[in-house]
Design a protein around this motif. Structure first.
Motif, PDB file in Angstrom:
ATOM      1  N   LYS A  13     -16.464  44.947  29.378  1.00 20.95           N
ATOM      2  CA  LYS A  13     -15.174  45.583  29.697  1.00 20.95           C
ATOM      3  C   LYS A  13     -14.847  46.667  28.672  1.00 20.95           C
ATOM      4  CE  LYS A  13     -10.396  44.308  30.766  1.00 20.95           C
ATOM      5  NZ  LYS A  13     -10.162  45.329  31.719  1.00 20.95           N
ATOM      6  N   ARG A  14     -15.022  46.376  27.402  1.00 20.73           N
ATOM      7  CA  ARG A  14     -14.747  47.373  26.365  1.00 20.73           C
ATOM      8  C   ARG A  14     -15.716  48.543  26.443  1.00 20.73           C
ATOM      9  NH1 ARG A  14     -13.338  43.169  21.591  1.00 20.73           N
ATOM     10  NH2 ARG A  14     -11.231  42.722  22.303  1.00 20.73           N
ATOM     11  N   SER A  16     -17.186  49.599  29.118  1.00 21.56           N
ATOM     12  CA  SER A  16     -16.777  50.365  30.297  1.00 21.56           C
ATOM     13  C   SER A  16     -15.594  51.275  29.968  1.00 21.56           C
ATOM     14  CB  SER A  16     -16.405  49.412  31.429  1.00 21.56           C
ATOM     15  OG  SER A  16     -15.912  50.108  32.532  1.00 21.56           O
ATOM     16  N   GLU A  17     -14.650  50.789  29.187  1.00 23.01           N
ATOM     17  CA  GLU A  17     -13.508  51.614  28.786  1.00 23.01           C
ATOM     18  C   GLU A  17     -13.958  52.783  27.908  1.00 23.01           C
ATOM     19  OE1 GLU A  17     -10.880  48.820  26.937  1.00 23.01           O
ATOM     20  OE2 GLU A  17     -10.140  48.051  28.862  1.00 23.01           O
ATOM     21  N   ASP A  20     -15.393  55.320  30.181  1.00 26.41           N
ATOM     22  CA  ASP A  20     -14.320  56.018  30.891  1.00 26.41           C
ATOM     23  C   ASP A  20     -13.651  57.061  29.995  1.00 26.41           C
ATOM     24  OD1 ASP A  20     -14.679  54.751  33.316  1.00 26.41           O
ATOM     25  OD2 ASP A  20     -13.204  53.187  32.910  1.00 26.41           O
ATOM     26  N   PHE A  80      -7.662  54.562  34.848  1.00 28.41           N
ATOM     27  CA  PHE A  80      -7.189  53.942  33.607  1.00 28.41           C
ATOM     28  C   PHE A  80      -5.948  53.090  33.854  1.00 28.41           C
ATOM     29  CE2 PHE A  80      -9.380  57.307  31.029  1.00 28.41           C
ATOM     30  CZ  PHE A  80     -10.180  56.432  30.307  1.00 28.41           C
TER      31      PHE A  80
END
Length: 143
Positions: A13-14, A16-17, A20, A80
Motif C-alpha cells: 500500500k505504501r 503504491s502511494e 502514485d 488520491f
C-alpha cells in the motif's frame, strides 16, 4: 491475515502511494513542458516561422497534449482521494488523439493509400466513440 501478510499488505500500500506520487510529479513536469511547447507553437505562428495551417495543427496538438495531461492529473488527484480507476479518461484521450490524427491526415496529400488511412482512422474514431458511449451509459445506469 497472518503477520507476514499484513506486513506485505502495508508495504504494498505504501509503495503504491509512492508510485502514485511519482506519477503525479511526473505529470506536473510534463504539463510544464507541454505548456512551454504550446507557447513556442504560438511564437512560431505569430512570427511566420511555419505556415499558418501547420501552425494551427501544431497548436491543436499541443493543446490536446496539455488537455490530456490536465485530465490525467485531475484523475490522479481523484484517485488520491479514494476514487476508482476512470477508464473514460483514457478512452476520451485516445478519441481526441485519433480525431487530431484524422485532421492532420486529411490535410495532407490525397491518394488511394491516403483514403485507406483516413477510412481506418474514421473506423477507429467510431469504435472509440461507441466504447466511450457504452461506458458512460453503463455509469449512468449504476447511479
Amino acid at each position: 491475515m497472518s503477520k507476514y501478510a499484513k506486513i506485505l499488505f502495508v508495504f504494498a500500500k505504501r509503495f503504491s502511494e509512492i508510485i502514485d506520487f511519482a506519477i503525479l510529479g511526473a505529470l506536473v513536469i510534463v504539463a510544464s513542458f507541454v505548456f512551454v511547447l504550446f507557447g513556442y507553437d504560438i511564437y512560431k505562428v505569430l512570427f511566420n516561422i511555419i505556415p499558418f495551417e501547420e501552425g494551427i495543427v501544431a497548436l491543436l496538438g499541443s493543446l490536446l497534449m496539455l488537455w490530456a495531461v490536465a485530465e490525467l492529473m485531475n484523475e490522479e488527484i481523484k484517485h488520491f482521494k479514494g476514487a476508482g480507476f476512470a477508464i473514460t479518461v483514457f478512452v476520451s484521450i485516445a478519441l481526441a488523439a485519433m480525431i487530431r490524427k484524422l485532421l492532420i491526415a486529411s490535410l495532407s496529400e490525397s491518394g488511394e493509400k491516403k483514403a485507406m488511412e483516413l477510412a481506418a482512422y474514421i473506423f477507429v474514431v467510431l469504435v472509440l466513440g461507441i466504447v466511450y458511449w457504452l461506458i458512460k451509459k453503463n455509469k449512468q445506469q449504476e447511479i
